[in-house]
Structure formats: C-alpha cells, structure tokens
Design a protein around this motif. Structure first.
Motif, mmCIF file in Angstrom:
data_model
loop_
_atom_site.group_PDB
_atom_site.id
_atom_site.type_symbol
_atom_site.label_atom_id
_atom_site.label_comp_id
_atom_site.label_asym_id
_atom_site.label_seq_id
_atom_site.Cartn_x
_atom_site.Cartn_y
_atom_site.Cartn_z
ATOM 1 N N GLY A 1 1.290 -2.229 -5.727
ATOM 2 C CA GLY A 1 0.336 -1.481 -4.931
ATOM 3 C C GLY A 1 -0.666 -0.780 -5.824
ATOM 4 N N GLN A 2 -1.580 -0.038 -5.201
ATOM 5 C CA GLN A 2 -2.627 0.649 -5.955
ATOM 6 C C GLN A 2 -2.150 1.974 -6.520
ATOM 7 O OE1 GLN A 2 -2.265 0.980 -2.747
ATOM 8 N NE2 GLN A 2 -2.500 3.180 -2.406
ATOM 9 N N VAL B 1 0.856 -1.185 0.000
ATOM 10 C CA VAL B 1 0.000 0.000 0.000
ATOM 11 C C VAL B 1 0.890 1.233 0.000
ATOM 12 C CG1 VAL B 1 -1.755 1.318 1.216
ATOM 13 C CG2 VAL B 1 -1.846 -1.193 1.224
#
Length: 126
Positions: A117-118, A5
């Motif tokens: 991750g995003q 994240v």
C-alpha cells in the motif's frame, strides 16, 4: 494482483491507541497471508506482524508483542492493526502487504511480500 490502501494513521500521545485498516481490492484477499511493516525516517522498513489467510494465527516482532493486535475480516477484504500503549519509537509510516511467497514461519522476510500500500503515517508524541 491485490491492491491495498491503508488508513487510520495520525498523531497520538504516548500511551494512546490507534487502529489502522488495510482495505484490499480483488477477490483473492482471503487466499493470502498478510503483513504489516513500518518505516521510520532514515531507517529500513521493518516487520511489525502478520496474519494467516484464515486469521487463525498471528505473528509479531518482539517490540510490539502485547501492545499490537492484527486481525482481518475476509468478508470485508480488510486487515486491521490495533495499536495500544504507543511509544514515540513506534513513529513511522505503516504499510500493509500481501505475502505472495511461502517462507515457512519466516513471516518477517520483506522480500516475500508484494502489492504494498501507499502507507499511513503514525506519529507518537512524548
């Protein structure tokens, strides 16, 4: 697998600084080399830099050398990207990833990474 994240993105004026974090879940974070990539609108995802599992070595793409610094804290399962002297061309979504495939010193190879991750948006205004 490790889950990642990113955080810390935002809007900053040219010449300013931002610090990104990449928090990992899973107990094997410290076993892996890690990388930062970025993707600007309409462009392909590109390598920014990487750090070895111990943190002893870092690698950077030429446009960010001397301005960006990658570090990691294995006790906290977190990697960091300190960005100084930011330029409008640094505007992009920034991603962290785990380097699962060995490729020698070719840390820029996107397909050797996984567990993306995003992403976190970094916008640098002129």
């Amino acid at each position: 697998q490790v889950q990642l994240v990113e955080s810390g993105g935002g809007l900053v004026q040219a010449g300013g600084s931002l610090s990104l974090s990449c928090a990992a879940s899973g107990r094997t974070f410290s076993s892996y080399d890690m990388g930062w990539f970025r993707q600007a609108p309409g462009k392909e995802r590109e390598f920014v830099g990487a750090i070895t599992w111990s943190g002893s070595s870092t690698f950077y793409t030429d446009p960010v050398k001397g301005r960006f610094t990658i570090s990691r804290d294995n006790a906290k399962s977190t990697m960091y990207l300190q960005m100084n002297s930011l330029r409008p061309e640094d505007t992009a979504v920034y991603y962290c990833a785990v380097k699962y495939t060995y490729s020698g010193r070719n840390y820029h190879l996107l397909n050797t990474y996984g567990s993306w991750g995003q992403g976190t948006q970094v916008t640098v205004s002129s």
